[in-house]
Scaffold this motif. Structure first.
Motif, PDB file in Angstrom:
ATOM      1  N   LYS A   1       0.837  -1.195   0.000  1.00 59.22           N
ATOM      2  CA  LYS A   1       0.000   0.000   0.000  1.00 59.22           C
ATOM      3  C   LYS A   1       0.878   1.254   0.000  1.00 59.22           C
ATOM      4  O   LYS A   1       0.608   2.220  -0.731  1.00 59.22           O
ATOM      5  CB  LYS A   1      -0.923  -0.011   1.217  1.00 59.22           C
ATOM      6  CG  LYS A   1      -1.877   1.173   1.258  1.00 59.22           C
ATOM      7  CD  LYS A   1      -2.763   1.133   2.485  1.00 59.22           C
ATOM      8  CE  LYS A   1      -3.686   2.364   2.526  1.00 59.22           C
ATOM      9  NZ  LYS A   1      -4.525   2.362   3.756  1.00 59.22           N
TER      10      LYS A   1
ATOM     11  N   ARG B   1      -6.156   1.983  -9.078  1.00 61.48           N
ATOM     12  CA  ARG B   1      -6.776   0.654  -9.048  1.00 61.48           C
ATOM     13  C   ARG B   1      -5.977  -0.304  -8.161  1.00 61.48           C
ATOM     14  O   ARG B   1      -6.541  -1.042  -7.342  1.00 61.48           O
ATOM     15  CB  ARG B   1      -6.835   0.093 -10.473  1.00 61.48           C
ATOM     16  CG  ARG B   1      -7.594  -1.225 -10.603  1.00 61.48           C
ATOM     17  CD  ARG B   1      -7.298  -1.890 -11.929  1.00 61.48           C
ATOM     18  NE  ARG B   1      -5.887  -2.199 -12.060  1.00 61.48           N
ATOM     19  CZ  ARG B   1      -5.290  -3.212 -11.441  1.00 61.48           C
ATOM     20  NH1 ARG B   1      -5.965  -3.989 -10.623  1.00 61.48           N
ATOM     21  NH2 ARG B   1      -4.001  -3.428 -11.624  1.00 61.48           N
TER      22      ARG B   1
ATOM     23  N   LYS C   1      -6.497   0.659  -4.650  1.00 58.59           N
ATOM     24  CA  LYS C   1      -7.828   0.213  -4.223  1.00 58.59           C
ATOM     25  C   LYS C   1      -7.839  -1.296  -3.987  1.00 58.59           C
ATOM     26  O   LYS C   1      -8.393  -1.789  -2.998  1.00 58.59           O
ATOM     27  CB  LYS C   1      -8.871   0.573  -5.279  1.00 58.59           C
ATOM     28  CG  LYS C   1     -10.314   0.279  -4.860  1.00 58.59           C
ATOM     29  CD  LYS C   1     -11.293   0.748  -5.922  1.00 58.59           C
ATOM     30  CE  LYS C   1     -12.732   0.480  -5.480  1.00 58.59           C
ATOM     31  NZ  LYS C   1     -12.996  -0.911  -5.173  1.00 58.59           N
ATOM     32  N   SER C   2      -7.169  -2.018  -4.928  1.00 55.98           N
ATOM     33  CA  SER C   2      -7.091  -3.477  -4.765  1.00 55.98           C
ATOM     34  C   SER C   2      -6.360  -3.844  -3.479  1.00 55.98           C
ATOM     35  O   SER C   2      -6.818  -4.688  -2.700  1.00 55.98           O
ATOM     36  CB  SER C   2      -6.382  -4.084  -5.972  1.00 55.98           C
ATOM     37  OG  SER C   2      -6.168  -5.453  -5.784  1.00 55.98           O
TER      38      SER C   2
ATOM     39  N   THR D   1      -5.946  -1.906  -0.892  1.00 56.00           N
ATOM     40  CA  THR D   1      -6.771  -1.460   0.242  1.00 56.00           C
ATOM     41  C   THR D   1      -7.891  -2.455   0.502  1.00 56.00           C
ATOM     42  O   THR D   1      -8.181  -2.796   1.663  1.00 56.00           O
ATOM     43  CB  THR D   1      -7.346  -0.064  -0.059  1.00 56.00           C
ATOM     44  OG1 THR D   1      -6.268   0.820  -0.379  1.00 56.00           O
ATOM     45  CG2 THR D   1      -8.098   0.464   1.146  1.00 56.00           C
ATOM     46  N   ASP D   2      -8.513  -2.938  -0.576  1.00 52.11           N
ATOM     47  CA  ASP D   2      -9.575  -3.944  -0.406  1.00 52.11           C
ATOM     48  C   ASP D   2      -9.005  -5.208   0.232  1.00 52.11           C
ATOM     49  O   ASP D   2      -9.623  -5.792   1.134  1.00 52.11           O
ATOM     50  CB  ASP D   2     -10.198  -4.280  -1.762  1.00 52.11           C
ATOM     51  CG  ASP D   2     -10.985  -3.100  -2.333  1.00 52.11           C
ATOM     52  OD1 ASP D   2     -11.353  -2.203  -1.538  1.00 52.11           O
ATOM     53  OD2 ASP D   2     -11.224  -3.087  -3.557  1.00 52.11           O
ATOM     54  N   GLN D   3      -7.828  -5.625  -0.240  1.00 50.92           N
ATOM     55  CA  GLN D   3      -7.205  -6.813   0.357  1.00 50.92           C
ATOM     56  C   GLN D   3      -6.861  -6.561   1.821  1.00 50.92           C
ATOM     57  O   GLN D   3      -7.036  -7.459   2.663  1.00 50.92           O
ATOM     58  CB  GLN D   3      -5.939  -7.179  -0.426  1.00 50.92           C
ATOM     59  CG  GLN D   3      -6.211  -7.720  -1.815  1.00 50.92           C
ATOM     60  CD  GLN D   3      -4.938  -8.114  -2.529  1.00 50.92           C
ATOM     61  OE1 GLN D   3      -3.872  -8.174  -1.924  1.00 50.92           O
ATOM     62  NE2 GLN D   3      -5.043  -8.356  -3.828  1.00 50.92           N
TER      63      GLN D   3
ATOM     64  N   ASP E   1      -8.430  -4.536   3.802  1.00 48.27           N
ATOM     65  CA  ASP E   1      -9.715  -4.580   4.528  1.00 48.27           C
ATOM     66  C   ASP E   1     -10.155  -6.023   4.743  1.00 48.27           C
ATOM     67  O   ASP E   1     -10.598  -6.391   5.839  1.00 48.27           O
ATOM     68  CB  ASP E   1     -10.778  -3.803   3.743  1.00 48.27           C
ATOM     69  CG  ASP E   1     -10.474  -2.312   3.683  1.00 48.27           C
ATOM     70  OD1 ASP E   1      -9.706  -1.841   4.575  1.00 48.27           O
ATOM     71  OD2 ASP E   1     -10.973  -1.631   2.770  1.00 48.27           O
ATOM     72  N   LYS E   2     -10.023  -6.847   3.672  1.00 47.81           N
ATOM     73  CA  LYS E   2     -10.400  -8.257   3.804  1.00 47.81           C
ATOM     74  C   LYS E   2      -9.529  -8.953   4.845  1.00 47.81           C
ATOM     75  O   LYS E   2     -10.039  -9.691   5.692  1.00 47.81           O
ATOM     76  CB  LYS E   2     -10.262  -8.961   2.454  1.00 47.81           C
ATOM     77  CG  LYS E   2     -11.323  -8.565   1.434  1.00 47.81           C
ATOM     78  CD  LYS E   2     -11.104  -9.315   0.124  1.00 47.81           C
ATOM     79  CE  LYS E   2     -12.130  -8.894  -0.918  1.00 47.81           C
ATOM     80  NZ  LYS E   2     -11.907  -9.576  -2.228  1.00 47.81           N
TER      81      LYS E   2
ATOM     82  N   LYS F   1     -10.464  -7.787   8.242  1.00 46.83           N
ATOM     83  CA  LYS F   1     -11.719  -8.430   8.670  1.00 46.83           C
ATOM     84  C   LYS F   1     -11.454  -9.879   9.081  1.00 46.83           C
ATOM     85  O   LYS F   1     -11.942 -10.354  10.107  1.00 46.83           O
ATOM     86  CB  LYS F   1     -12.737  -8.388   7.531  1.00 46.83           C
ATOM     87  CG  LYS F   1     -14.134  -8.893   7.919  1.00 46.83           C
ATOM     88  CD  LYS F   1     -15.108  -8.712   6.770  1.00 46.83           C
ATOM     89  CE  LYS F   1     -16.495  -9.222   7.154  1.00 46.83           C
ATOM     90  NZ  LYS F   1     -16.509 -10.621   7.550  1.00 46.83           N
TER      91      LYS F   1
END
Length: 1056
Positions: free
Chosen positions: A288, A868, A871-872, A874-876, A878-879, A882
């Motif tokens: 990131k 992108r 974002k990818s 960041t999404d990972q 976040d996943k 979680k």
């Protein structure tokens, strides 16, 4: 049997190996000088055969070794080769080699090059007739002389020794000793039997009272047994209840424990997963950060490119405005130039006409003035000249002057015509040069335009290649990440595999791989586990069946394994078991058939070359549906059986099994390693393809960039050439204008010169005409008329000249202004504007704008890609965050479950402690009752059922009553009956032993008799043989004489 050959090395005087020629089967004689080694030769034979060198100490062995100059001898051997064609030595060979080897610390025997013990050698020699009890198979020097001087009893002893009677005498002595011992034991037995008889008489009197006592004692013991049995039964019932309670608590605790163990195992897995997720999260955070940096850089680059585009667009707009203004001004200039040229074209004919008219008028005036002058001169000739001759002389002089001047003018005309011709040629050449330069300029511009078009084409191609390269870069990154992940999984599986394999085997396998690589050894195929494939459900059965055999290494032959073992041993590289395919001979197995059984070997996939190795390990095992089927099959078919869960039943009856952790399956780990290696190879091949495509694209892009650079250079060159040509054309046009003006001036001069020539010719002609006339003082009427008309004509012509000159000057002024305006202002400005338009190169600016826009687009794509990717990532993140939160929650729940189990376990521990305390008390009571029952001894046959229906209270009353009755017999010898029985049994046993001793004494006496008989027979047989040979030898020594040996006998001794 006889000695065939003797081989000696290192023994006494024999340092080097010496082998005799084969001996004769009859008699052999050894001769030689003193010190040649005859005695040592016979010592060598006795060293092997006799017991002279039987027990040797270290210094004795050292003494037998060769001592001399040179290297010290460390060992020696003597080998005797026997001809065994009569099989006297019990070895199935016609030739037997017996070798004895000694050293400072060794003494060994070898039979036919095989090591045997000293005892085996002695037994072998005994069986061949080399008996230690008869040592005369070797006759030493001086033995014959000592035999002739013996006394009679010594000769008899010698015959006994030769005949082997020593053994008989030793056995006879042993038999006599046994007879004496037997007699002593017989006397002891008789004494003991007499004591027992007396004791039995005493015990017979106490036996009756003892019987009554025994009846009461049996009743008491029966009652006690029944009471103890009932209490024991009650205790056992209570213990069973406690055991059931314990089992329930233990079952519950076990369930809870299993749950906690599963939870703990799950916690470990969750912690591992959490650790891996945290590691991945850290990696993602770094990604990131890198993505944010990349995004920042991309945004910065995008902003820079955006500013560049704006600058270029502003410059293009400014350039456009400038071009518009220049074009507008150029159009205006061109219009002005065109108008001025039209005006000039209109003025030039007028000017030329006026010039021609002015010249005509001037010519007319000159002609008339000349005529007028001639007329006046002619009219005044009479006053000027006295006669015609003087006049003609003067006229001739005038003619000569005119001719001279005319010749100069003609010469000037020729020169002017040459210059005009040269100027015309130069002007024509300048025209051609301008046309050539313009054609070349158009050609250069066409080439530059073509370069621009080609540049646009390859720029589009370069953009497509760069887009493809970005896609391939992305694919390459994804493949690299996948390969790294697969390699990490492989390393993890290999570490787990190393932990699953024993340490020495693991080191051995690693050493083998290194040895094969270092020494270039072929024919090594690897461990069995790496050579097989099967379904995953059979992994447990395979691993339990094979055990560590999974790590046995398959090789082509035993030579390869021996070579590797030498390297392993020298390097201490661990332990490995090899399976040489050339030595494997698996036995044939008759497999049972049925729906519930299948041979394990048929479920494996392997190369047929390795079939014997797999048959050796797995051939004797079948897979059964369950343990019951396995037990039945193993008993009926005599094969090892195993279930899919790993429970094993041996054909010998043994059973093994239990929990098997499938997660630690070696085959599963190998399968993971194998599959991941395949995936890694596939990904690496794909990565290689992608890299090759990238390399090709890079080559193409570099070629295009190089081509673009060449095109830019070509474009710049052609543009500079066109600019240079444009400058040259402007210069040439300027030169052309100068040449044209010079040519016009020359033409004017040439016209003036022609006019002068004409005037001079006319003057000459008039002078010559006047010379042909007479000198008179008056004019002719025609001349007077001409004279009167010439002045008005001259006046009129001068007026016309003035008017024409005025108009010509106006035209000339206008023409000069127009030419000046064109040459110094308009045309020059037009050329400047054209040069400015040519130098502006709007196409280059457009290309630069397109290039900057393309770079801006790429920067925008880079920004989009960075956004992108960010974002990818960041999404990972976040996943993963979680997942980490979920895993932490699960860990909290599992920790709560463990805490709950701890509390429950404490409560259950208290309950179990209480139950165990009660159980221990009951067990102690049970043990006490069982001990009491055992202490009761043997019970009557009815004791087990006689009092079973009585209650404990009734039994205690009956026991109390029985005890009271037994008190009356307290004086009775309670062991009298046992003693009576024991003494009776001892008496019977002693009688049997006495009978056995009597029988043994008789047998020994018979043996002594037989031994004496055999000894006498042996002595007599030996004496007869000796006497026979004595008679033969005596007759040979004393020719004609005879001698004999006589044995003196005496009375036999009786042993009765």
């Amino acid at each position: 049997m006889y000695i065939k050959q003797v081989i000696i090395e290192g023994f006494k005087s024999y340092k080097e190996q010496v082998a005799t020629e084969p001996f004769s089967s009859k008699h052999n004689c050894v001769v030689g000088a003193n010190g040649s080694g005859k005695t040592n030769f016979f010592h060598a034979i006795r060293f092997v055969l006799s017991d002279l060198f039987h027990n040797l100490r270290a210094e004795d062995r050292q003494a037998l070794l060769h001592e001399g100059a040179g290297h010290q001898v460390m060992s020696a051997f003597v080998e005797i080769v026997f001809d065994n064609s009569d099989n006297r030595i019990p070895v199935d060979r016609e030739e037997v080699r017996l070798r004895r080897t000694i050293g400072v610390k060794k003494d060994e025997y070898f039979l036919d090059k095989k090591h045997i013990t000293k005892t085996e050698v002695m037994n072998l020699l005994e069986s061949a007739g080399f008996s230690r009890s008869n040592p005369y198979y070797v006759v030493q020097q001086g033995k014959i002389a000592s035999l002739t001087l013996m006394k009679d009893h010594e000769r008899l002893d010698l015959l006994k020794e030769i005949g082997g009677t020593r053994v008989y005498e030793e056995r006879r002595k042993e038999s006599l000793k046994i007879m004496v011992d037997t007699e002593n034991r017989r006397k002891q037995i008789i004494e003991v039997v007499q004591y027992i008889e007396e004791r039995l008489k005493e015990l017979d009197e106490e036996k009756e009272e003892l019987k009554k006592y025994q009846q009461l004692d049996k009743q008491r013991r029966s009652l006690q047994y029944t009471i103890f049995e009932k209490e024991l039964l009650d205790t056992r019932q209570k213990l069973e209840e406690i055991e059931e309670s314990r089992a329930r608590v233990s079952e519950k605790s076990t369930e809870m424990h299993n749950t906690v163990v599963e939870a703990h195992e799950k916690s470990k897995n969750l912690e591992k997963e959490l650790k891996a997720l945290n590691k991945e999260l850290q990696s993602l955070l770094k990604e990131k950060e890198a993505a944010e940096r990349q995004k920042t850089e991309a945004l910065s680059f995008y902003a820079k490119k955006e500013l560049d585009v704006r600058d270029v667009e502003d410059r293009m707009r400014a350039e456009g405005r400038t071009q518009v203004e220049v074009q507008r001004e150029l159009k205006a200039i061109e219009k002005e130039v065109e108008r001025s040229r039209k005006d000039l074209e209109q003025v030039s004919p007028i000017y030329d006409q006026l010039m021609s008219q002015e010249e005509t008028i001037l010519k007319g005036i000159a002609d008339r003035e000349r005529q007028l002058s001639i007329l006046y001169q002619k009219q005044g000739r009479t006053t000027q000249f006295q006669n015609k001759q003087a006049r003609d002389s003067w006229l001739q002089k005038e003619i000569d002057d005119y001719e001279r001047i005319m010749a100069e003018v003609v010469e000037q005309i020729a020169k002017l015509e040459l210059e005009t011709k040269n100027l015309n040629e130069h002007y024509a050449q300048q025209k051609r040069n301008i046309e050539a330069r313009e054609a070349e300029m158009h050609e250069q511009e066409a080439i530059a335009e073509k370069c621009r078009r080609d540049f646009e084409t390859i720029k589009i191609e370069r953009g497509e290649l760069q887009d493809n390269r970005k896609v391939l870069w992305k694919k390459e990154g994804e493949l690299n990440r996948e390969v790294e992940k697969l390699k990490a999984d492989i390393i993890k599986a290999e570490k787990s595999m190393d932990l699953a394999a024993p340490g020495d085997i693991r080191r051995g396998l690693q050493s083998i791989r290194r040895i094969i690589k270092d020494h270039n050894i072929t024919g090594v195929h690897g461990p069995l586990a790496e050579l097989l494939e099967c379904e995953e459900k059979f992994f447990t059965a395979l691993e339990v069946t094979a055990g560590n055999s999974l790590f046995h290494v398959v090789v082509d032959n035993d030579e390869i394994s021996t070579r590797i073992i030498r390297y392993l041993t020298s390097e201490k590289g661990g332990r490995v078991t090899f399976i040489p395919l050339n030595q494997i001979r698996p036995s044939r197995v008759d497999y049972p058939t049925g729906p519930d059984v299948v041979p394990l070997l048929r479920k494996l996939k392997y190369d047929t070359r390795f079939g014997p190795a797999f048959a050796q390990v797995f051939g004797g095992t079948v897979i059964c549906r369950d343990l019951e089927v396995a037990t039945t099959i193993s008993r009926s078919s005599e094969v090892d059986c195993i279930t899919l869960d790993g429970d094993q039943v041996s054909k010998k009856g043994g059973m093994t099994g239990g929990f098997y952790d499938y997660k630690r399956s070696k085959l599963k780990l190998l399968s993971v390693i194998r599959e991941n290696n395949k995936l890694v190879n596939a990904k690496q091949q794909e990565l290689t393809t992608v890299k090759a495509e990238l390399q090709n694209i890079d080559i193409k892009v570099n070629a295009i960039v190089s081509e673009q650079e060449k095109m830019n250079a070509t474009l710049s060159y052609h543009k500079s050439q066109a600019d240079q040509l444009r400058t040259d054309i402007a210069a040439l046009k300027k030169q052309e204008s100068s040449t044209r003006q010079a040519l016009e001036a020359k033409k004017r001069l040439l016209a003036t010169a022609h006019n002068q020539v004409e005037a001079h010719r006319a003057g000459i002609a008039s002078r010559r005409a006047e010379m042909e006339t007479e000198l008179i003082d008056s004019l002719t009427p025609q001349e007077r008329t001409l004279l009167s008309s010439l002045n008005p004509e001259i006046t009129q012509l001068k007026e016309q000249l003035i008017d024409c000159k005025a108009r010509r000057m106006d035209a000339e002024s206008m023409k000069s202004e127009l030419e000046t305006l064109l040459s110094t202002n308009l045309v020059k400005r037009q050329q400047e504007l054209q040069a400015q338009l040519a130098a502006s190169d709007s196409q280059t600016i457009v290309q630069e704008v397109d290039l900057r826009k393309q770079e801006l687009k790429e920067a925008k794509n880079a920004v989009d890609e960075a956004v992108r990717q960010l974002k990818s990532v960041t999404d990972q993140i976040d996943k993963h965050s979680k997942k980490i939160r979920d895993l932490k929650n699960q860990l909290e729940e599992l920790k709560g479950l463990e805490d709950k189990y701890e509390l429950t376990l404490q409560d259950e521990s208290k309950d179990l402690e209480q139950l165990l305390s009660t159980r221990n008390l009951l067990q102690a009571k049970r043990e006490d009752l069982m001990k009491k029952i055992r202490d009761l001894g043997s019970l009557p046959s009815d004791a087990f059922e006689k009092y079973q229906k009585k209650s404990l209270k009734e039994l205690h009353k009956m026991l109390h009553k029985c005890n009271e009755q037994l008190k009356n017999y307290s004086h009775v010898n309670k062991k009298a009956l046992d003693q009576y029985v024991n003494f009776t049994e001892q008496r019977e046993e002693l009688h049997k032993r006495q009978a056995e001793l009597d029988s043994g004494d008789e047998k020994i006496r018979e043996l002594i008799s037989v031994l004496d008989q055999r000894k006498d027979e042996s002595i007599e047989r030996t004496f007869k043989g000796v006497a026979k040979f004595f008679k033969e030898v005596f007759s040979e020594l004393v020719p004609g004489g005879h001698g004999s040996l006589v044995m003196m006998t005496k009375r036999k001794i009786s042993f009765d």
